[in-house]
Write a protein that holds these residues in place. Structure first.
Motif, PDB file in Angstrom:
ATOM      1  N   GLY A  77      13.966 -27.972   8.251  1.00  0.00           N
ATOM      2  CA  GLY A  77      15.057 -28.723   7.663  1.00  0.00           C
ATOM      3  C   GLY A  77      15.266 -28.527   6.172  1.00  0.00           C
ATOM      4  N   VAL A  78      14.502 -27.626   5.526  1.00  0.00           N
ATOM      5  CA  VAL A  78      14.614 -27.498   4.068  1.00  0.00           C
ATOM      6  C   VAL A  78      15.909 -26.821   3.616  1.00  0.00           C
ATOM      7  N   THR A  79      16.682 -26.271   4.539  1.00  0.00           N
ATOM      8  CA  THR A  79      17.947 -25.639   4.160  1.00  0.00           C
ATOM      9  C   THR A  79      18.857 -26.619   3.419  1.00  0.00           C
ATOM     10  N   LYS A  80      18.793 -27.872   3.786  1.00  0.00           N
ATOM     11  CA  LYS A  80      19.689 -28.855   3.174  1.00  0.00           C
ATOM     12  C   LYS A  80      19.390 -29.098   1.700  1.00  0.00           C
ATOM     13  N   GLU A  81      18.297 -28.562   1.183  1.00  0.00           N
ATOM     14  CA  GLU A  81      17.951 -28.761  -0.216  1.00  0.00           C
ATOM     15  C   GLU A  81      18.609 -27.755  -1.157  1.00  0.00           C
ATOM     16  N   VAL A  82      19.263 -26.735  -0.623  1.00  0.00           N
ATOM     17  CA  VAL A  82      19.751 -25.638  -1.450  1.00  0.00           C
ATOM     18  C   VAL A  82      20.769 -26.100  -2.490  1.00  0.00           C
ATOM     19  N   GLY A  83      21.583 -27.094  -2.158  1.00  0.00           N
ATOM     20  CA  GLY A  83      22.546 -27.600  -3.126  1.00  0.00           C
ATOM     21  C   GLY A  83      21.868 -28.192  -4.349  1.00  0.00           C
ATOM     22  N   MET A  84      20.787 -28.927  -4.112  1.00  0.00           N
ATOM     23  CA  MET A  84      20.034 -29.492  -5.227  1.00  0.00           C
ATOM     24  C   MET A  84      19.414 -28.393  -6.079  1.00  0.00           C
ATOM     25  N   ASP A  85      18.920 -27.342  -5.430  1.00  0.00           N
ATOM     26  CA  ASP A  85      18.313 -26.228  -6.178  1.00  0.00           C
ATOM     27  C   ASP A  85      19.319 -25.599  -7.135  1.00  0.00           C
ATOM     28  N   LEU A  86      20.519 -25.363  -6.660  1.00  0.00           N
ATOM     29  CA  LEU A  86      21.522 -24.709  -7.494  1.00  0.00           C
ATOM     30  C   LEU A  86      22.042 -25.647  -8.582  1.00  0.00           C
ATOM     31  N   LYS A  87      22.121 -26.915  -8.268  1.00  0.00           N
ATOM     32  CA  LYS A  87      22.486 -27.884  -9.302  1.00  0.00           C
ATOM     33  C   LYS A  87      21.404 -27.951 -10.373  1.00  0.00           C
ATOM     34  N   ASN A  88      20.132 -27.870  -9.928  1.00  0.00           N
ATOM     35  CA  ASN A  88      19.011 -27.948 -10.866  1.00  0.00           C
ATOM     36  C   ASN A  88      18.996 -26.791 -11.860  1.00  0.00           C
ATOM     37  N   ILE A  89      19.467 -25.621 -11.438  1.00  0.00           N
ATOM     38  CA  ILE A  89      19.462 -24.476 -12.351  1.00  0.00           C
ATOM     39  C   ILE A  89      20.784 -24.345 -13.106  1.00  0.00           C
ATOM     40  N   GLY A  90      21.687 -25.293 -12.891  1.00  0.00           N
ATOM     41  CA  GLY A  90      22.935 -25.305 -13.648  1.00  0.00           C
ATOM     42  C   GLY A  90      23.952 -24.277 -13.211  1.00  0.00           C
ATOM     43  N   ALA A  91      23.937 -23.885 -11.928  1.00  0.00           N
ATOM     44  CA  ALA A  91      24.895 -22.892 -11.438  1.00  0.00           C
ATOM     45  C   ALA A  91      26.318 -23.411 -11.578  1.00  0.00           C
ATOM     46  N   ARG A  92      27.202 -22.554 -12.079  1.00  0.00           N
ATOM     47  CA  ARG A  92      28.591 -22.944 -12.306  1.00  0.00           C
ATOM     48  C   ARG A  92      29.531 -22.427 -11.212  1.00  0.00           C
ATOM     49  N   LYS A  93      29.167 -21.315 -10.594  1.00  0.00           N
ATOM     50  CA  LYS A  93      29.983 -20.778  -9.515  1.00  0.00           C
ATOM     51  C   LYS A  93      29.095 -19.918  -8.621  1.00  0.00           C
ATOM     52  N   VAL A  94      28.894 -20.346  -7.397  1.00  0.00           N
ATOM     53  CA  VAL A  94      27.937 -19.731  -6.478  1.00  0.00           C
ATOM     54  C   VAL A  94      28.678 -18.926  -5.411  1.00  0.00           C
ATOM     55  N   ALA A  95      28.208 -17.714  -5.158  1.00  0.00           N
ATOM     56  CA  ALA A  95      28.717 -16.902  -4.050  1.00  0.00           C
ATOM     57  C   ALA A  95      27.802 -17.109  -2.847  1.00  0.00           C
ATOM     58  N   VAL A  96      28.376 -17.614  -1.759  1.00  0.00           N
ATOM     59  CA  VAL A  96      27.621 -17.821  -0.522  1.00  0.00           C
ATOM     60  C   VAL A  96      27.940 -16.667   0.421  1.00  0.00           C
ATOM     61  N   PHE A  97      26.936 -15.862   0.716  1.00  0.00           N
ATOM     62  CA  PHE A  97      27.098 -14.691   1.574  1.00  0.00           C
ATOM     63  C   PHE A  97      26.572 -14.997   2.976  1.00  0.00           C
ATOM     64  N   THR A  98      27.311 -14.552   3.995  1.00  0.00           N
ATOM     65  CA  THR A  98      26.822 -14.599   5.365  1.00  0.00           C
ATOM     66  C   THR A  98      27.630 -13.595   6.182  1.00  0.00           C
ATOM     67  N   ASP A  99      27.335 -13.481   7.473  1.00  0.00           N
ATOM     68  CA  ASP A  99      28.106 -12.580   8.331  1.00  0.00           C
ATOM     69  C   ASP A  99      29.034 -13.400   9.217  1.00  0.00           C
ATOM     70  N   PRO A 100      30.010 -12.777   9.871  1.00  0.00           N
ATOM     71  CA  PRO A 100      31.016 -13.530  10.622  1.00  0.00           C
ATOM     72  C   PRO A 100      30.447 -14.428  11.715  1.00  0.00           C
ATOM     73  N   LYS A 101      29.332 -14.016  12.327  1.00  0.00           N
ATOM     74  CA  LYS A 101      28.776 -14.830  13.409  1.00  0.00           C
ATOM     75  C   LYS A 101      28.035 -16.048  12.868  1.00  0.00           C
ATOM     76  N   ILE A 102      27.227 -15.857  11.832  1.00  0.00           N
ATOM     77  CA  ILE A 102      26.459 -16.954  11.254  1.00  0.00           C
ATOM     78  C   ILE A 102      27.380 -17.957  10.555  1.00  0.00           C
TER      79      ILE A 102
END
Length: 485
Positions: A77-102
């Motif tokens: 269940g740790v996937t749900k923490e990723v938003g906090m991680d990026l907020k913690n490092i001060g990300a201003r614009k994040v590119a989320v990469f995945t493939d069409p099926k996922i």
């Protein structure tokens, strides 16, 4: 004196093997050819010999290795923490990469929800090609340059994570042409000189270990084989290893990705020792990501091998066996740490033209809209031939691996190590319903020259084999891999 137990014997053999190397008395620089352990020094990493058998120091040979790996967070269940991680490092614009099926499945949707809940600005790139090409890499590069992102999240298998690594690299080196960083001799193999943006990798397969490594692999279409970009600076900042994310994998994807783990572990454990590689880099920045086997990578690799042998058949046969799935995603990460520093060798080097030159074969479980030989399958089909060939260089390690597969090696001769491990691999692959060699993947004898010629440029990995290879040796390995059972 009481007769030692088998367990005690293997404890001793493991300790000896973990020390590392073979004696390369008369091997070419940077390679080891068909040699057995040195009778004077055993498997000691630290000695050298001149042509008279005297221990010497060689100034042009490597003397150090570096251990580099991403930070890893593991938990259900740790996937749900990723938003906090990026907020913690001060990300201003994040590119989320995945493939069409996922893109529509739990892992990617959880990441997007987490970013939204933390009010982290992001753009979505669900267009990653499974088994990426130079063209698909370039498409992703163009996207992030246009969007001017400052952080990445990759949600998927190795294809997704590797594509994000490449997009990140070229975003931060906007003046460089594509081949500048691609491994020689296809590209120039230039080391990155600018820092890259933070990348968080969320693997959805238990196979590539790409969340731990600085390697990005792709099909180079002009020559129809795979190559890659490799430098430790490409490692993700964080790998989020969440077993829930592998539960949507079809059984065939479990097998293909798991066989990549298997070969990562076996190849890195049997790779040339780090201090037999040459030439020594003139600057630490030039030390390759793949350095040869070493005492730290050995521990990760052999552990990953055992975990894979014990759990991959269970994960394949029973989709409800979540314990086996958890062990496989851990094994993938463990093997990634091992091979990400030691490297792989012949199975991977030969796999690149096998996967890159696919004609019409479409592997079951991969609904990707184009012919595909999954990476793990392309690696595994040559493994019986490869490890039969490499065994004379380090027979004790090959016997140790065979014992993990369940082979009785109590009275085995070192000269039989290759045959014993090869037979064990064939049984293991057959139990997983792996296609019966190259012929089952659509290749014929007329394709042998193309497969050999596609392997020869893969020197980044083939030079790490414990036995040196040229055209004739690779040709024989290809021919021996047409039928497995």
């Amino acid at each position: 004196m009481a007769k030692p137990t088998r367990a005690a014997v293997w404890n001793v053999m493991s300790a000896v093997s973990a020390a590392g190397a073979r004696c390369p008395c008369h091997s070419p620089a940077g390679r080891v050819r068909a040699v057995t352990p040195c009778s004077t020094h055993g498997n000691d990493h630290s000695h050298r010999h001149d042509h008279k058998g005297m221990a010497t120091a060689q100034e042009d040979t490597e003397y150090a290795f570096e251990m580099a790996a991403s930070n890893i967070r593991y938990g259900v269940g740790v996937t749900k923490e990723v938003g906090m991680d990026l907020k913690n490092i001060g990300a201003r614009k994040v590119a989320v990469f995945t493939d069409p099926k996922i893109a529509s499945l739990y892992p990617a949707q959880t990441v997007l929800s987490s970013l939204k809940s933390q009010n982290v600005p992001h753009v979505f790139y669900p267009h990653v090609r499974v088994e990426p090409t130079d063209e698909s890499f370039q498409h992703a590069i163009d996207f992030v340059r246009k969007e001017n992102v400052d952080a990445f999240v990759a949600v998927g298998g190795g294809s997704v994570i590797d594509t994000a690594k490449a997009a990140n690299l070229y975003l931060c080196h906007s003046k460089e042409g594509f081949l500048e960083f691609v491994n020689a001799p296809i590209g120039k193999g230039k080391p990155p000189y600018n820092p890259v943006k933070p990348l968080i990798a969320v693997p959805t397969t238990a196979g590539t270990g790409s969340e731990t490594t600085g390697v990005a692999i792709f099909d180079y279409k002009p020559q129809n084989f795979k190559t890659g970009i490799a430098h430790r600076s490409l490692k993700p900042l964080l790998g989020i290893v969440d077993p829930i994310n592998t539960r949507t994998m079809p059984p065939e994807v479990h097998v293909a990705s798991g066989l990549d783990v298997l070969c990562h572990a076996l190849e890195s454990y049997t790779a040339i020792p780090y201090n037999l590689r040459s030439p020594r880099p003139t600057n630490p920045i030039l030390r390759p990501a793949y350095q040869g086997s070493n005492p730290i990578s050995d521990m990760w690799s052999i552990k990953a091998l055992k975990m894979c042998i014990d759990n991959l058949p269970k994960a394949y046969k029973d989709a409800s066996n979540h314990r086996a799935q958890e062990q496989m995603i851990l094994a993938s990460t463990f093997a990634g740490i091992g091979f990400g520093n030691a490297g792989v060798h012949l199975c991977h080097g030969m796999s690149y033209p096998i996967a890159g030159g696919v004609k019409s074969y479409r592997h079951k479980g991969y609904d990707v809209g184009h012919p595909i030989v999954p990476h793990g399958i392309s690696v595994a089909v040559t493994s019986p031939a490869v490890f039969k060939f490499t065994a004379p260089a380090c027979p004790e390690r090959h016997l140790e691996a065979a014992a993990l597969f369940g082979a009785d090696v109590t009275n085995a001769k070192l000269a039989d190590a290759g045959l014993i491990l090869s037979d064990a691999l064939r049984r293991f692959l057959d139990n997983l319903d792996v296609p019966n060699g190259l012929s089952a993947l659509g290749y014929s004898k007329e394709d042998v020259p193309k497969l050999v010629e596609g392997t020869l440029p893969q020197e980044r990995v083939t030079r790490l084999a414990p036995r040196g290879v040229g055209y004739e040796e690779i040709q024989r390995l290809v021919e021996d891999s047409f039928t497995l059972y």
